[in-house]
Design an enzyme around this catalytic site. Structure first.
Site, PDB file in Angstrom:
ATOM      1  N   ALA A  78       0.840  -1.200   0.000  1.00 25.06           N
ATOM      2  CA  ALA A  78       0.000   0.000   0.000  1.00 25.06           C
ATOM      3  C   ALA A  78       0.871   1.245   0.000  1.00 25.06           C
ATOM      4  O   ALA A  78       2.018   1.227   0.455  1.00 25.06           O
ATOM      5  CB  ALA A  78      -0.923   0.004   1.221  1.00 25.06           C
ATOM      6  N   ASP A  79       0.296   2.325  -0.513  1.00 26.43           N
ATOM      7  CA  ASP A  79       0.965   3.622  -0.428  1.00 26.43           C
ATOM      8  C   ASP A  79      -0.079   4.700  -0.171  1.00 26.43           C
ATOM      9  O   ASP A  79      -1.149   4.697  -0.773  1.00 26.43           O
ATOM     10  CB  ASP A  79       1.724   3.953  -1.706  1.00 26.43           C
ATOM     11  CG  ASP A  79       2.569   5.206  -1.528  1.00 26.43           C
ATOM     12  OD1 ASP A  79       3.646   5.089  -0.898  1.00 26.43           O
ATOM     13  OD2 ASP A  79       2.151   6.297  -1.966  1.00 26.43           O
ATOM     14  N   THR A  80       0.259   5.608   0.744  1.00 28.29           N
ATOM     15  CA  THR A  80      -0.650   6.691   1.116  1.00 28.29           C
ATOM     16  C   THR A  80      -0.079   8.033   0.686  1.00 28.29           C
ATOM     17  O   THR A  80       1.099   8.318   0.928  1.00 28.29           O
ATOM     18  CB  THR A  80      -0.899   6.688   2.640  1.00 28.29           C
ATOM     19  OG1 THR A  80      -1.475   5.425   3.018  1.00 28.29           O
ATOM     20  CG2 THR A  80      -1.834   7.814   3.050  1.00 28.29           C
ATOM     21  N   ALA A 115      -3.575   3.678  -2.084  1.00 26.81           N
ATOM     22  CA  ALA A 115      -3.706   2.616  -3.081  1.00 26.81           C
ATOM     23  C   ALA A 115      -3.251   1.317  -2.434  1.00 26.81           C
ATOM     24  O   ALA A 115      -2.207   1.274  -1.779  1.00 26.81           O
ATOM     25  CB  ALA A 115      -2.859   2.921  -4.309  1.00 26.81           C
TER      26      ALA A 115
END
EC number: 3.6.1.9
Length: 207
Positions: A78-80, A115
């Site tokens: 995930a990436d924020t 995502a």
């Protein structure tokens, strides 16, 4: 694979691990990856989050392909990204970065995009993007300086952690709270369940 499929969390984030644990899921391994997270020139926040989550998943998959114990596992990455308009805020590591973020967020609306990318044992990729709208109160100089002193902001997208002191800055939140923490639980669990990962296997032990 025989028996229960394994799950690897491609992150070293204690927050993402804690959120998965909250949902009754205990990853078999944590395999954080080191990639360049710098946005490309003119890159939009949504596109940046999607690209980086996929890049993390790709890097983790390559690493596990030579790991006899974990090869063929599910991989969750995930990436924020925190953004004001089209402007992507940094994952603050320096005091100046955090101060700039807080002044920009003060009294304004911003958006948080996470995502989530899932790699299946057959090396298929499934991805979701979640958006949450957040509004901060107007921060005083005392608020900013005291928050900087807390150190809570270090390494956090946008220079704050909503699950900590900065939760008291939030006037309004529309969308997923866990998305702002770093992993939208509903969507992440739906991705896993959609690929037949046993998402309820740990529920009996959750109490």
């Amino acid at each position: 694979m025989s028996g229960r499929p394994k799950l690897v969390l491609a992150s070293g984030s204690p927050r993402r691990l804690s959120l998965l644990n909250q949902a009754g899921i205990e990853p078999d391994a944590l395999r954080p990856v080191d990639i360049d997270e710098t946005p490309t020139k003119g890159e939009l926040p949504r596109a940046c989050a999607n690209r980086l989550a996929r890049a993390k998943a790709d890097a983790a998959l390559r690493a596990l392909q030579i790991d006899d114990e974990l090869r063929g596992s599910f991989i969750l990455a995930a990436d924020t990204v925190v953004a004001v308009g089209r402007r992507i805020l940094p994952k603050a590591d320096l005091v100046d970065e955090a101060s700039q973020c807080l002044r920009l967020l003060s009294g304004r609306n911003h958006r948080v995009y996470t995502a989530v990318c899932l790699v299946t044992p057959k090396e298929n990729f499934r991805q979701r993007l979640v958006e949450t709208r957040v509004r901060f109160k107007r921060l005083s100089e005392e608020d900013i300086q005291a928050y900087i002193g807390s150190g809570e902001w270090r390494g956090k997208a946008g220079g704050y952690a909503i699950q900590g002191i900065a939760g008291s800055f939030v006037v309004k939140l529309v969308g997923s709270y866990t998305n702002v923490v770093g992993l939208p639980l509903n969507e992440s669990i739906a991705l896993l369940g959609g690929e037949e990962f046993p998402i309820r296997a740990g529920w009996l032990d959750a109490g």
